[in-house]
Design a protein around this motif. Sequence first.
Motif, PDB file in Angstrom:
ATOM      1  N   GLN A  86      10.305 -39.148  44.365  1.00 45.84           N
ATOM      2  CA  GLN A  86      10.698 -40.465  44.872  1.00 45.84           C
ATOM      3  C   GLN A  86      10.277 -40.635  46.335  1.00 45.84           C
ATOM      4  O   GLN A  86       9.722 -41.666  46.716  1.00 45.84           O
ATOM      5  CB  GLN A  86      12.215 -40.668  44.734  1.00 45.84           C
ATOM      6  N   GLU A  87      10.510 -39.612  47.143  1.00 39.60           N
ATOM      7  CA  GLU A  87      10.088 -39.651  48.547  1.00 39.60           C
ATOM      8  C   GLU A  87       8.574 -39.806  48.640  1.00 39.60           C
ATOM      9  O   GLU A  87       8.059 -40.518  49.507  1.00 39.60           O
ATOM     10  CB  GLU A  87      10.512 -38.383  49.284  1.00 39.60           C
ATOM     11  N   GLN A  88       7.858 -39.122  47.747  1.00 38.62           N
ATOM     12  CA  GLN A  88       6.406 -39.187  47.780  1.00 38.62           C
ATOM     13  C   GLN A  88       5.903 -40.571  47.412  1.00 38.62           C
ATOM     14  O   GLN A  88       4.949 -41.051  48.005  1.00 38.62           O
ATOM     15  CB  GLN A  88       5.781 -38.133  46.858  1.00 38.62           C
ATOM     16  N   TRP A  89       6.535 -41.235  46.440  1.00 40.47           N
ATOM     17  CA  TRP A  89       6.106 -42.600  46.104  1.00 40.47           C
ATOM     18  C   TRP A  89       6.321 -43.525  47.290  1.00 40.47           C
ATOM     19  O   TRP A  89       5.493 -44.404  47.567  1.00 40.47           O
ATOM     20  CB  TRP A  89       6.817 -43.114  44.854  1.00 40.47           C
ATOM     21  N   GLU A  90       7.416 -43.348  48.015  1.00 38.53           N
ATOM     22  CA  GLU A  90       7.655 -44.168  49.207  1.00 38.53           C
ATOM     23  C   GLU A  90       6.574 -43.913  50.252  1.00 38.53           C
ATOM     24  O   GLU A  90       6.055 -44.847  50.870  1.00 38.53           O
ATOM     25  CB  GLU A  90       9.047 -43.878  49.770  1.00 38.53           C
ATOM     26  N   PHE A  91       6.239 -42.640  50.464  1.00 33.74           N
ATOM     27  CA  PHE A  91       5.171 -42.272  51.394  1.00 33.74           C
ATOM     28  C   PHE A  91       3.845 -42.896  50.936  1.00 33.74           C
ATOM     29  O   PHE A  91       3.083 -43.444  51.739  1.00 33.74           O
ATOM     30  CB  PHE A  91       5.045 -40.743  51.441  1.00 33.74           C
ATOM     31  N   PHE A  92       3.590 -42.821  49.650  1.00 30.46           N
ATOM     32  CA  PHE A  92       2.366 -43.362  49.060  1.00 30.46           C
ATOM     33  C   PHE A  92       2.225 -44.845  49.380  1.00 30.46           C
ATOM     34  O   PHE A  92       1.176 -45.286  49.860  1.00 30.46           O
ATOM     35  CB  PHE A  92       2.414 -43.128  47.549  1.00 30.46           C
ATOM     36  N   TYR A  93       3.271 -45.626  49.123  1.00 31.97           N
ATOM     37  CA  TYR A  93       3.225 -47.065  49.388  1.00 31.97           C
ATOM     38  C   TYR A  93       3.013 -47.356  50.875  1.00 31.97           C
ATOM     39  O   TYR A  93       2.324 -48.306  51.233  1.00 31.97           O
ATOM     40  CB  TYR A  93       4.513 -47.752  48.920  1.00 31.97           C
ATOM     41  N   SER A  94       3.604 -46.545  51.732  1.00 30.90           N
ATOM     42  CA  SER A  94       3.517 -46.776  53.174  1.00 30.90           C
ATOM     43  C   SER A  94       2.180 -46.374  53.775  1.00 30.90           C
ATOM     44  O   SER A  94       1.824 -46.849  54.850  1.00 30.90           O
ATOM     45  CB  SER A  94       4.619 -46.003  53.906  1.00 30.90           C
ATOM     46  N   ASN A  95       1.452 -45.477  53.134  1.00 33.79           N
ATOM     47  CA  ASN A  95       0.259 -44.916  53.752  1.00 33.79           C
ATOM     48  C   ASN A  95      -1.030 -45.110  52.961  1.00 33.79           C
ATOM     49  O   ASN A  95      -2.073 -44.597  53.362  1.00 33.79           O
ATOM     50  CB  ASN A  95       0.475 -43.427  54.028  1.00 33.79           C
ATOM     51  N   LEU A  96      -0.979 -45.835  51.878  1.00 38.18           N
ATOM     52  CA  LEU A  96      -2.188 -46.048  51.089  1.00 38.18           C
ATOM     53  C   LEU A  96      -3.210 -46.887  51.858  1.00 38.18           C
ATOM     54  O   LEU A  96      -4.389 -46.552  51.907  1.00 38.18           O
ATOM     55  CB  LEU A  96      -1.847 -46.722  49.756  1.00 38.18           C
ATOM     56  N   CYS A  97      -2.750 -47.953  52.468  1.00 36.65           N
ATOM     57  CA  CYS A  97      -3.663 -48.870  53.160  1.00 36.65           C
ATOM     58  C   CYS A  97      -3.695 -48.677  54.663  1.00 36.65           C
ATOM     59  O   CYS A  97      -4.674 -48.999  55.312  1.00 36.65           O
ATOM     60  CB  CYS A  97      -3.268 -50.306  52.850  1.00 36.65           C
ATOM     61  N   GLU A  98      -2.607 -48.209  55.217  1.00 35.52           N
ATOM     62  CA  GLU A  98      -2.547 -47.952  56.655  1.00 35.52           C
ATOM     63  C   GLU A  98      -1.560 -46.830  56.909  1.00 35.52           C
ATOM     64  O   GLU A  98      -0.702 -46.556  56.086  1.00 35.52           O
ATOM     65  CB  GLU A  98      -2.138 -49.205  57.422  1.00 35.52           C
ATOM     66  N   SER A  99      -1.714 -46.202  58.039  1.00 35.37           N
ATOM     67  CA  SER A  99      -0.860 -45.063  58.357  1.00 35.37           C
ATOM     68  C   SER A  99       0.429 -45.556  59.000  1.00 35.37           C
ATOM     69  O   SER A  99       0.462 -45.861  60.180  1.00 35.37           O
ATOM     70  CB  SER A  99      -1.594 -44.109  59.296  1.00 35.37           C
ATOM     71  N   ARG A 100       1.485 -45.643  58.217  1.00 37.22           N
ATOM     72  CA  ARG A 100       2.782 -46.091  58.736  1.00 37.22           C
ATOM     73  C   ARG A 100       3.698 -44.909  59.024  1.00 37.22           C
ATOM     74  O   ARG A 100       4.409 -44.910  60.007  1.00 37.22           O
ATOM     75  CB  ARG A 100       3.458 -47.023  57.748  1.00 37.22           C
ATOM     76  N   THR A 101       3.703 -43.938  58.121  1.00 41.22           N
ATOM     77  CA  THR A 101       4.638 -42.812  58.281  1.00 41.22           C
ATOM     78  C   THR A 101       3.940 -41.464  58.186  1.00 41.22           C
ATOM     79  O   THR A 101       4.606 -40.445  58.104  1.00 41.22           O
ATOM     80  CB  THR A 101       5.731 -42.861  57.197  1.00 41.22           C
ATOM     81  N   GLY A 102       2.645 -41.450  58.153  1.00 42.30           N
ATOM     82  CA  GLY A 102       1.945 -40.171  57.995  1.00 42.30           C
ATOM     83  C   GLY A 102       0.452 -40.376  58.030  1.00 42.30           C
ATOM     84  O   GLY A 102      -0.049 -41.230  58.752  1.00 42.30           O
ATOM     85  N   THR A 103      -0.238 -39.648  57.197  1.00 44.02           N
ATOM     86  CA  THR A 103      -1.694 -39.703  57.155  1.00 44.02           C
ATOM     87  C   THR A 103      -2.147 -40.700  56.104  1.00 44.02           C
ATOM     88  O   THR A 103      -1.802 -40.570  54.932  1.00 44.02           O
ATOM     89  CB  THR A 103      -2.261 -38.307  56.820  1.00 44.02           C
ATOM     90  N   GLN A 104      -2.922 -41.679  56.534  1.00 44.05           N
ATOM     91  CA  GLN A 104      -3.441 -42.691  55.625  1.00 44.05           C
ATOM     92  C   GLN A 104      -4.404 -42.062  54.623  1.00 44.05           C
ATOM     93  O   GLN A 104      -5.123 -41.121  54.944  1.00 44.05           O
ATOM     94  CB  GLN A 104      -4.156 -43.772  56.422  1.00 44.05           C
ATOM     95  N   TYR A 105      -4.403 -42.595  53.415  1.00 44.30           N
ATOM     96  CA  TYR A 105      -5.328 -42.127  52.390  1.00 44.30           C
ATOM     97  C   TYR A 105      -6.765 -42.350  52.849  1.00 44.30           C
ATOM     98  O   TYR A 105      -7.132 -43.422  53.312  1.00 44.30           O
ATOM     99  CB  TYR A 105      -5.066 -42.851  51.067  1.00 44.30           C
ATOM    100  N   ASP A 106      -7.597 -41.317  52.703  1.00 47.83           N
ATOM    101  CA  ASP A 106      -9.007 -41.373  53.073  1.00 47.83           C
ATOM    102  C   ASP A 106      -9.827 -40.960  51.860  1.00 47.83           C
ATOM    103  O   ASP A 106      -9.882 -39.787  51.503  1.00 47.83           O
ATOM    104  CB  ASP A 106      -9.270 -40.430  54.257  1.00 47.83           C
ATOM    105  N   ARG A 107     -10.480 -41.918  51.237  1.00 40.62           N
ATOM    106  CA  ARG A 107     -11.240 -41.644  50.010  1.00 40.62           C
ATOM    107  C   ARG A 107     -12.428 -40.721  50.242  1.00 40.62           C
ATOM    108  O   ARG A 107     -12.946 -40.140  49.303  1.00 40.62           O
ATOM    109  CB  ARG A 107     -11.704 -42.944  49.353  1.00 40.62           C
TER     110      ARG A 107
END
Length: 160
Positions: A86-107
């Motif tokens: 559950q924590e990871q899904w929250e992190f996922f939503y926050s950082n997929l497009c921009e880095s809000r709480t951690g490292t942004q996804y980099d394809r």
Amino acid sequence: MNDQSHPSEGEDHSSDDSDPVGDSGKSRNCDRKLLYQELDSLVTLIREEASNSWKLKRLLNQLVTKMKNSGLIWKDKVPYYEDALQEQWEFFYSNLCESRTGTQYDRDRSNVITWFNYYLRRRLQNLAVKVDRENSRRDDRKLVLEDGTAIDRSNRDFTC
């Protein structure tokens, strides 16, 4: 953490070694490659639709559904797995497009499932440390009777 990860290291491979198609893994690799392309396309669309909230929600829902249905999300048999997920899904939503709480996804570094699993395993490690700390703190506390007398745990008789 890249797309050329070693399956033996558990990046984002399914744990089932059987090949339902019977083509010695060739079909599975093609299916996985196609899945990664679909997920990458969805991420691109999500990043383009940041201003259109209803379309963004629909695309995010599609992405999450594909990821969950892929069978490639890391699984673990620890009691706190669901909390970490559950924590990871929250992190996922926050950082997929921009880095809000951690490292942004980099394809360019990995596919989205590998990125998700990496942080999920880190979350599981952090929770394991937290649980161990809480358990050791609990064990270090002295038991005290109502009258204030300390009980030595090492000499306790557990019979009734």
